[in-house]
Design an enzyme around this catalytic site. Structure first.
Site, short mmCIF file in Angstrom:
data_model
loop_
_atom_site.label_atom_id
_atom_site.label_comp_id
_atom_site.label_asym_id
_atom_site.label_seq_id
_atom_site.Cartn_x
_atom_site.Cartn_y
_atom_site.Cartn_z
N SER A 90 0.97 -0.94 0.10
CA SER A 90 0.04 -0.35 0.03
C SER A 90 0.65 1.41 0.03
CB SER A 90 -1.17 0.06 1.22
OG SER A 90 -1.56 -1.41 0.99
N1 SAH Z 1 -0.67 -5.05 4.02
C1 SAH Z 1 -0.01 -5.09 2.64
C2 SAH Z 1 -0.95 -5.14 1.32
C3 SAH Z 1 -1.02 -6.30 0.62
S1 SAH Z 1 -2.34 -6.21 -0.29
C4 SAH Z 1 1.22 -4.15 2.95
O1 SAH Z 1 1.39 -3.94 4.06
O2 SAH Z 1 2.73 -5.04 1.88
C5 SAH Z 1 -3.36 -7.13 0.59
C6 SAH Z 1 -2.78 -8.31 0.73
O3 SAH Z 1 -4.67 -9.15 1.16
C7 SAH Z 1 -2.45 -9.64 -0.22
O4 SAH Z 1 -1.66 -9.83 -0.56
C8 SAH Z 1 -3.93 -10.28 -0.47
O5 SAH Z 1 -3.02 -11.49 -0.91
C9 SAH Z 1 -4.49 -10.72 0.10
N2 SAH Z 1 -5.07 -11.17 0.85
C10 SAH Z 1 -6.58 -10.41 0.27
N3 SAH Z 1 -7.45 -11.82 1.00
C11 SAH Z 1 -7.46 -11.93 1.79
C12 SAH Z 1 -7.63 -13.15 3.36
N4 SAH Z 1 -9.28 -13.28 2.69
N5 SAH Z 1 -7.12 -13.23 3.51
C13 SAH Z 1 -5.80 -12.74 3.88
N6 SAH Z 1 -5.18 -12.14 2.70
C14 SAH Z 1 -5.86 -11.80 1.91
#
Ligand code: SAH
Length: 241
Positions: A90
């Site tokens: 993000s």
């Molecule tokens: N907080 C992260 C942002 C990652 S983007 C950072 O700092 O990099 C969002 C993430 O949510 C992705 O890796 C995706 O695989 C995960 N995601 C989506 N749905 C999910 C779920 N049901 N349970 C766990 N992770 C999930």
């Protein structure tokens, strides 16, 4: 607050690329990264991030260590960047604002993050909260986050592989939840893992009209939602892969 630029812009699928020839050597960036982070923190302050603990965490954690070497030179720009598997890290402003929303009213003792991704937001949470559980549904990202986070030795951070939509019943209730992926709404069963008085921060709404929302559990059976900045996140998906 006005409309934000893309929060976590949908980036094309990015595999783990070899370092680009034009990227600065990691050591070179290492020498200047504290200065670049300081500049990033000033921009965060200009854009509404005021919580001293959030600012200190974002000053401390090296965002360039969470992206591929080929993107390290862009790590302190205010943009989302690809981390592979069609996911993104993000935008720093969104990380700052969401963490600040979570901390509003005091340091949460126990926090659940859904969507570990590369682990950057989890590191910021661990610097600012009591105990943090972060769940990721893509095994390869869960493992990469573990590698990225190891050098920081954050003893209060647990990484969990699984479907975050199910929460972690054994570790509930949570004083705070930070949902790092977008959905139309959150399942009631997940919100039921919030402590009374606890709050979930989540990007909610149709894919092209998401807003950061705060859902506060007021009593055992009542939840109050407030709607904040416009954002754009990758989707919250069920199951694991
Ligand atoms: N907080 C992260 C942002 C990652 S983007 C950072 O700092 O990099 C969002 C993430 O949510 C992705 O890796 C995706 O695989 C995960 N995601 C989506 N749905 C999910 C779920 N049901 N349970 C766990 N992770 C999930």
């Amino acid at each position: 607050m006005g409309r934000l630029p893309e929060a976590s812009a949908k980036a094309p699928a990015a595999s783990r690329a070899a370092p680009a020839a034009s990227a600065p050597p990691a050591q070179g960036l290492g020498m200047t990264s504290a200065r670049l982070r300081e500049r990033m923190v000033s921009r965060l302050m200009d854009n509404g991030v005021r919580d001293a603990n959030v600012l200190a965490a974002m000053r401390r954690v090296a965002r360039h260590d969470f992206v591929d070497e080929g993107l390290a030179s862009r790590a302190y720009e205010d943009s989302a960047l690809p981390i592979g598997f069609e996911q993104t890290i993000s935008q720093p402003l969104v990380v700052g604002l969401m963490t600040q929303m979570l901390l509003d009213g005091g340091k949460p003792a126990r926090v659940l993050e859904v969507g570990t991704g590369c682990g950057y937001q989890a590191a910021i949470l661990a610097c600012c909260c009591g105990e943090v559980f972060s769940v990721e549904r893509i095994r390869a990202l869960h493992e990469r986050a573990r590698q990225n986070l190891r050098p920081l030795r954050l003893a209060n951070l647990r990484l969990v592989f699984g479907d975050g939509l199910a929460g972690i019943a054994d570790s509930a209730p949570f004083d705070g939840m930070l949902i790092a992926a977008g959905a139309a709404d959150l399942p009631q069963s997940l919100l039921d893992q919030l402590a009374i008085g606890g709050r979930a921060i989540a990007p909610l709404g149709a894919a092209d009209r998401q807003s950061l929302c705060i859902i506060r559990r007021e009593t055992a059976g009542s939840f109050r939602r407030t709607v904040h900045d416009a954002v754009r996140f990758v989707p919250l998906l069920p199951g694991v892969s």
